[in-house]
Scaffold this motif. Structure first.
Motif, PDB file in Angstrom:
ATOM      1  N   ILE A  15       0.835  -1.208   0.000  1.00  0.00           N
ATOM      2  CA  ILE A  15       0.000   0.000   0.000  1.00  0.00           C
ATOM      3  C   ILE A  15       0.867   1.254   0.000  1.00  0.00           C
ATOM      4  CG2 ILE A  15      -1.629   1.332   1.396  1.00  0.00           C
ATOM      5  CD1 ILE A  15      -2.824  -1.426   2.244  1.00  0.00           C
ATOM      6  N   ILE A  16       1.903   1.269   0.820  1.00  0.00           N
ATOM      7  CA  ILE A  16       2.806   2.429   0.874  1.00  0.00           C
ATOM      8  C   ILE A  16       3.510   2.618  -0.466  1.00  0.00           C
ATOM      9  CG2 ILE A  16       4.950   3.290   1.902  1.00  0.00           C
ATOM     10  CD1 ILE A  16       3.968   2.077   4.562  1.00  0.00           C
ATOM     11  N   GLY A  17       3.975   1.531  -1.064  1.00  0.00           N
ATOM     12  CA  GLY A  17       4.653   1.617  -2.355  1.00  0.00           C
ATOM     13  C   GLY A  17       3.739   2.133  -3.451  1.00  0.00           C
ATOM     14  N   ILE A  18       2.496   1.670  -3.471  1.00  0.00           N
ATOM     15  CA  ILE A  18       1.538   2.139  -4.477  1.00  0.00           C
ATOM     16  C   ILE A  18       1.207   3.609  -4.256  1.00  0.00           C
ATOM     17  CG2 ILE A  18      -0.851   1.893  -5.265  1.00  0.00           C
ATOM     18  CD1 ILE A  18      -0.487  -1.149  -4.847  1.00  0.00           C
ATOM     19  N   GLY A  22       1.876   6.527  -6.861  1.00  0.00           N
ATOM     20  CA  GLY A  22       0.792   7.406  -7.292  1.00  0.00           C
ATOM     21  C   GLY A  22       1.165   8.873  -7.173  1.00  0.00           C
ATOM     22  N   LEU A  23       1.822   9.246  -6.078  1.00  0.00           N
ATOM     23  CA  LEU A  23       2.274  10.622  -5.914  1.00  0.00           C
ATOM     24  C   LEU A  23       3.294  10.994  -6.979  1.00  0.00           C
ATOM     25  CD1 LEU A  23       2.635  10.898  -2.040  1.00  0.00           C
ATOM     26  CD2 LEU A  23       0.980  12.074  -3.493  1.00  0.00           C
ATOM     27  N   PHE A  24       4.163  10.057  -7.301  1.00  0.00           N
ATOM     28  CA  PHE A  24       5.157  10.286  -8.341  1.00  0.00           C
ATOM     29  C   PHE A  24       4.489  10.523  -9.693  1.00  0.00           C
ATOM     30  CE2 PHE A  24       7.401   7.967 -11.790  1.00  0.00           C
ATOM     31  CZ  PHE A  24       8.402   8.891 -12.028  1.00  0.00           C
ATOM     32  N   LEU A  25       3.453   9.728  -9.992  1.00  0.00           N
ATOM     33  CA  LEU A  25       2.778   9.863 -11.277  1.00  0.00           C
ATOM     34  C   LEU A  25       1.944  11.143 -11.360  1.00  0.00           C
ATOM     35  CD1 LEU A  25       1.702   6.172 -11.843  1.00  0.00           C
ATOM     36  CD2 LEU A  25       3.544   7.413 -12.965  1.00  0.00           C
ATOM     37  N   LEU A  33      10.442  10.153  -5.605  1.00  0.00           N
ATOM     38  CA  LEU A  33       9.413   9.288  -5.028  1.00  0.00           C
ATOM     39  C   LEU A  33       9.286   7.986  -5.810  1.00  0.00           C
ATOM     40  CD1 LEU A  33       6.434  11.546  -3.933  1.00  0.00           C
ATOM     41  CD2 LEU A  33       7.904  10.139  -2.526  1.00  0.00           C
ATOM     42  N   GLY A  34       9.521   8.048  -7.092  1.00  0.00           N
ATOM     43  CA  GLY A  34       9.499   6.835  -7.896  1.00  0.00           C
ATOM     44  C   GLY A  34      10.588   5.872  -7.486  1.00  0.00           C
ATOM     45  N   PRO A  40       9.690  -0.341  -0.858  1.00  0.00           N
ATOM     46  CA  PRO A  40       8.608  -1.123  -0.254  1.00  0.00           C
ATOM     47  C   PRO A  40       7.952  -2.101  -1.229  1.00  0.00           C
ATOM     48  CG  PRO A  40       7.950   1.181  -0.456  1.00  0.00           C
ATOM     49  CD  PRO A  40       9.392   1.092  -0.830  1.00  0.00           C
ATOM     50  N   LEU A  41       7.872  -1.742  -2.505  1.00  0.00           N
ATOM     51  CA  LEU A  41       7.285  -2.660  -3.482  1.00  0.00           C
ATOM     52  C   LEU A  41       8.165  -3.897  -3.670  1.00  0.00           C
ATOM     53  CD1 LEU A  41       5.968  -0.181  -6.205  1.00  0.00           C
ATOM     54  CD2 LEU A  41       4.615  -1.536  -4.606  1.00  0.00           C
ATOM     55  N   GLY A  42       9.469  -3.690  -3.717  1.00  0.00           N
ATOM     56  CA  GLY A  42      10.388  -4.816  -3.884  1.00  0.00           C
ATOM     57  C   GLY A  42      10.415  -5.743  -2.685  1.00  0.00           C
ATOM     58  N   THR A  43      10.463  -5.176  -1.493  1.00  0.00           N
ATOM     59  CA  THR A  43      10.493  -6.021  -0.300  1.00  0.00           C
ATOM     60  C   THR A  43       9.169  -6.762  -0.121  1.00  0.00           C
ATOM     61  OG1 THR A  43       9.891  -4.138   1.109  1.00  0.00           O
ATOM     62  CG2 THR A  43      12.230  -4.666   0.915  1.00  0.00           C
TER      63      THR A  43
END
Length: 68
Positions: A15-18, A22-25, A33-34, A40-43
């Protein structure tokens, strides 16, 4: 490398990674931020956090952990 992230920990990291992605996009000026979102997405994807190892933290349940 033994997995040390439980289901709740992985969900929170996802959730944190998404959210960071989203903020990056939304704002292209926040390129860092990207890069931060990758952590977090990788871990969450591999179920292992290298920072947990020196502190001997394991949020995975004992039933799911391999016997050593």
């Amino acid at each position: 490398m033994h997995k040390n992230l439980g289901t709740a920990d992985r969900a929170i990291r996802l959730i944190i990674g998404i959210a960071l992605l989203g903020l990056f996009l939304l704002d292209g000026h926040l390129r860092w931020l990207g890069l931060v979102a990758i952590i977090p997405l990788g871990t969450a994807a591999i179920g292992f956090c290298p920072l947990y190892v020196p502190f001997k933290i394991n949020t995975r349940s004992r039933a799911a952990s391999p016997q050593a």
